[in-house]
Design an enzyme around this catalytic site. Sequence first.
Site, PDB file in Angstrom:
ATOM      1  N   THR A  96       0.862  -1.183   0.000  1.00  0.00           N
ATOM      2  CA  THR A  96       0.000   0.000   0.000  1.00  0.00           C
ATOM      3  C   THR A  96       0.894   1.227   0.000  1.00  0.00           C
ATOM      4  OG1 THR A  96      -1.795  -1.121   1.179  1.00  0.00           O
ATOM      5  CG2 THR A  96      -1.772   1.278   1.242  1.00  0.00           C
ATOM      6  N   LYS A 171      -7.441   1.534  -2.904  1.00  0.00           N
ATOM      7  CA  LYS A 171      -7.084   1.141  -1.536  1.00  0.00           C
ATOM      8  C   LYS A 171      -7.261   2.315  -0.574  1.00  0.00           C
ATOM      9  CE  LYS A 171      -5.492  -1.379   1.844  1.00  0.00           C
ATOM     10  NZ  LYS A 171      -4.199  -2.074   1.868  1.00  0.00           N
ATOM     11  N   LYS A 239      -0.060   5.346   8.592  1.00  0.00           N
ATOM     12  CA  LYS A 239       0.665   5.511   7.330  1.00  0.00           C
ATOM     13  C   LYS A 239      -0.298   5.588   6.159  1.00  0.00           C
ATOM     14  CE  LYS A 239       1.944   2.146   4.905  1.00  0.00           C
ATOM     15  NZ  LYS A 239       1.487   1.427   3.680  1.00  0.00           N
TER      16      LYS A 239
END
Length: 287
Positions: A96, A171, A239
């Site tokens: 990701t 995502k 994150k």
Amino acid sequence: MKLAFIGLGVMGGPMAGHLQRAGHQLCVYNRNTEKAEAWVARFGGERADTPAQAAKGADIVMLCVGNDDDVRAVVYGEQGILAGMSPGALLVDHTTTSAELAEELYQAAKEVGVRFIDAPVSGGQAGAENGALTVMIGGDEADVAQAQPVLAAYGKKVTRLGPVGSGQRCKMVNQICVVGAVQGIAEGLLLAKKAGLDIATLVEVLAGGAAQSWQLENRALTMAEGKFDFGFAAQWMHKDLTICLQEAERQGIKLPLIEQVNQAYAELIEEGYGRCDSTVVIKKLGA
């Protein structure tokens, strides 16, 4: 098919295992050599000393590491993935990351005659172990078509969203929706506890109505019980949400809920909860 897998963490390790079980010829690399050796002892296959060595001769190279900088560390340089890949081979990034990195890698790969798709996943450690991940892909149609049968070893749903970068942006939306559900559940549980409701009965009732979600059914009880020693770490959610906010800024929009929750994660990390499941955000409500 000859494959390489770079990164054998809680997600990458099981994903690579499914590829090995599917009968592919697999070479793996992990910066922690002991972890790579343990993986080979369990699943078979081969281990390489560098990403370039693992990628040598592979038809498809997959990687799943931590963040943008980790990806660059294993992709570039004399010992990096691109240095070892053959012209025409396909690089698949399951990490990701930012969509900008995906677009950067697409160009870098193109310069050395290699193809690239971004393919972040959702489903967590359990999804990786059970071969039931959702794989969100950005890339050229022909490249995605080649990868899909291979990725089906650990992806129950493998879908192209559009050109390179589309998988990462999908995502981002996924994480926004997940966090919205988690924050809503946290606030709902706070009210339920103050009102003296039985939490187990509450969750059972809500799961049969419009409030039903994966997060409700799998995390509400553990949140209420204060159990966070599992799952998707708060530091990784922080994150991911930071990436979401950076993309929102590029798109000229505001994400007020994500700004609020991401600040809560930053504070929790400072307080030592970074390795806890991301549902630990309920602690910021005093629950």
